[in-house]
Every structure is written in structure tokens, then in C-alpha cells.
Enzyme design. Structure first.
Site, PDB file in Angstrom:
ATOM      1  N   ARG A  82       0.835  -1.202   0.000  1.00 27.58           N
ATOM      2  CA  ARG A  82       0.000   0.000   0.000  1.00 27.58           C
ATOM      3  C   ARG A  82       0.864   1.244   0.000  1.00 27.58           C
ATOM      4  O   ARG A  82       1.773   1.377   0.826  1.00 27.58           O
ATOM      5  CB  ARG A  82      -0.904   0.007   1.244  1.00 27.58           C
ATOM      6  N   ARG A  91      -5.775   1.653  -4.519  1.00 23.14           N
ATOM      7  CA  ARG A  91      -4.926   1.006  -3.530  1.00 23.14           C
ATOM      8  C   ARG A  91      -4.877  -0.502  -3.727  1.00 23.14           C
ATOM      9  O   ARG A  91      -5.838  -1.121  -4.179  1.00 23.14           O
ATOM     10  CB  ARG A  91      -5.369   1.342  -2.100  1.00 23.14           C
ATOM     11  N   ASP A  94      -7.079  -2.175   1.144  1.00 24.27           N
ATOM     12  CA  ASP A  94      -7.683  -1.308   2.148  1.00 24.27           C
ATOM     13  C   ASP A  94      -8.388  -2.212   3.154  1.00 24.27           C
ATOM     14  O   ASP A  94      -9.185  -3.070   2.762  1.00 24.27           O
ATOM     15  CB  ASP A  94      -8.707  -0.405   1.438  1.00 24.27           C
ATOM     16  N   ASP A  96     -10.651  -1.858   6.579  1.00 24.51           N
ATOM     17  CA  ASP A  96     -11.363  -0.925   7.454  1.00 24.51           C
ATOM     18  C   ASP A  96     -12.076  -1.690   8.565  1.00 24.51           C
ATOM     19  O   ASP A  96     -12.767  -2.676   8.286  1.00 24.51           O
ATOM     20  CB  ASP A  96     -12.449  -0.165   6.671  1.00 24.51           C
TER      21      ASP A  96
HETATM   22  N1  ROI Z   1     -15.488   2.031  -4.667  1.00 20.86           N
HETATM   23  C1  ROI Z   1     -15.711   0.718  -4.531  1.00 20.86           C
HETATM   24  N2  ROI Z   1     -16.529   0.106  -5.396  1.00 20.86           N
HETATM   25  N3  ROI Z   1     -15.126  -0.020  -3.538  1.00 20.86           N
HETATM   26  C2  ROI Z   1     -14.289   0.566  -2.642  1.00 20.86           C
HETATM   27  O1  ROI Z   1     -13.758  -0.115  -1.749  1.00 20.86           O
HETATM   28  C3  ROI Z   1     -14.038   1.947  -2.755  1.00 20.86           C
HETATM   29  N4  ROI Z   1     -13.211   2.603  -1.886  1.00 20.86           N
HETATM   30  C4  ROI Z   1     -12.956   3.916  -2.014  1.00 20.86           C
HETATM   31  C5  ROI Z   1     -13.612   4.775  -3.061  1.00 20.86           C
HETATM   32  C6  ROI Z   1     -12.545   5.470  -3.893  1.00 20.86           C
HETATM   33  C7  ROI Z   1     -14.459   5.800  -2.345  1.00 20.86           C
HETATM   34  N5  ROI Z   1     -14.458   3.990  -3.938  1.00 20.86           N
HETATM   35  C8  ROI Z   1     -14.674   2.655  -3.794  1.00 20.86           C
HETATM   36  O2  ROI Z   1     -12.136   4.503  -1.158  1.00 20.86           O
END
Ligand code: ROI
Length: 161
Positions: A82, A91, A94, A96
């Protein structure tokens, strides 16, 4: 131990492999049991001009404190290449913390529940594979109610194996 839900996403460098590696790394966290993993879902980025995302949700039980878990998740993200170039940028991985038991956490580094989870189909549908429909989410609504308000549009559930 508390039930913890982790949102996973990737849109660079073989996203399905990124999520598989992340699942293996989650299973190895100290004091932690990987309880379940949803199917993988693909969707367009919420921000235009980025590759499509692959997303999934994992359920954990852990004796780690929230900030210790956050540190561990960031170490996994960094270990999978990352690079933090721009906020909201594409990325490799991610991770969360969506929910941590029924805790409300409001710290500079960590806000739980995740502030937009209740609006995002790519979080709610995989979460629904692992969590009870009665689960309470931000705003006092149940997972079931939020799913009803969040159509399965633009999501593609893909085989995991
Ligand atoms: N869009 C999708 N489909 N999935 C994500 O995990 C995701 N994460 C983000 C942004 C860029 C807002 N869009 C995303 O951070």
C-alpha cells in the site's frame, strides 16, 4: 470476545489475490480468530477514473484492543504494498474496521462504526452473508433495513475459489 467486521477492498495489482492474501494475514493475527469471510464482489469505483474494486467482508473475534487491531491492519496493508499517495486514491489493499462489537469509537485515528458503511452496497451485501439481519448499524437502523434501502446495483458477486 467481541465480534469484529473488517471491510476489505483492492483495485490494484490483482485485487482478488490481494484479498486472498489479506484473509490469510487476518487469520494469523495474535489473539484473533477468523470467523468467516464473505464472497468477493466487484463494482465500479465510487470515484470516476479508477479501476474497478474487489470488496469483501471478514468477521473476526479478537482480544486485541481497537487501536492495536488498527495498527495490525495497517501493517498488513503496508506489507501488501500500500502506498499512501492521495486520500481516496487507488490502492492494493484497504482494510477498514467496520464494527467492533457494539462499541462507538471516536478517536483521531479510528472512528467506528465506519462512517459510510451503511450507504455502501459493496459493504452491506457481503456483511449480510456473515451478520444477522437484526444487526444494528449507524443511525439505529438494522442491516436488513439498510439493505432494503441500498439496491444491489452495479455489484457483481464473483466465485472465490
Ligand atoms: N469504490 C468501490 N466500489 N469499492 C471501494 O472499496 C471503494 N473505496 C474507495 C472509493 C474510492 C471511495 N471507492 C470505492 O475509497
Amino acid at each position: 470476545m467481541e465480534r469484529i467486521y473488517i471491510g476489505m477492498g483492492s483495485n490494484l495489482a490483482a485485487p482478488v489475490q490481494q484479498l486472498r492474501s489479506a484473509v490469510q494475514a487476518l487469520a494469523l493475527l495474535p489473539g484473533t480468530t477468523l470467523v468467516g469471510v464473505s464472497a468477493f464482489y466487484q463494482s465500479d469505483s465510487l470515484l470516476p477514473g479508477q479501476p474497478r474494486y474487489t470488496n469483501a467482508v471478514a468477521a473476526l473475534e479478537s482480544s486485541l484492543a481497537p487501536l492495536a487491531l488498527l495498527d495490525a491492519l495497517q501493517a498488513i496493508e503496508n506489507g501488501q504494498g500500500r502506498e499512501r499517495l492521495e486520500r481516496w486514491g487507488p490502492r492494493t489493499l484497504d482494510l477498514d474496521i467496520l464494527l467492533f462489537g457494539d462499541r462507538l469509537i471516536d478517536e483521531p485515528r479510528l472512528k467506528v462504526p465506519h462512517y459510510q458503511m451503511h450507504l455502501r452496497a459493496f459493504v452491506l451485501y457481503p456483511l449480510a452473508e456473515l451478520a444477522p439481519a437484526e444487526l444494528q448499524l449507524p443511525g439505529g437502523r438494522t442491516l436488513e433495513e439498510l439493505l432494503t434501502a441500498c439496491p444491489f446495483v452495479g455489484l457483481e458477486r464473483i466465485p472465490t475459489a
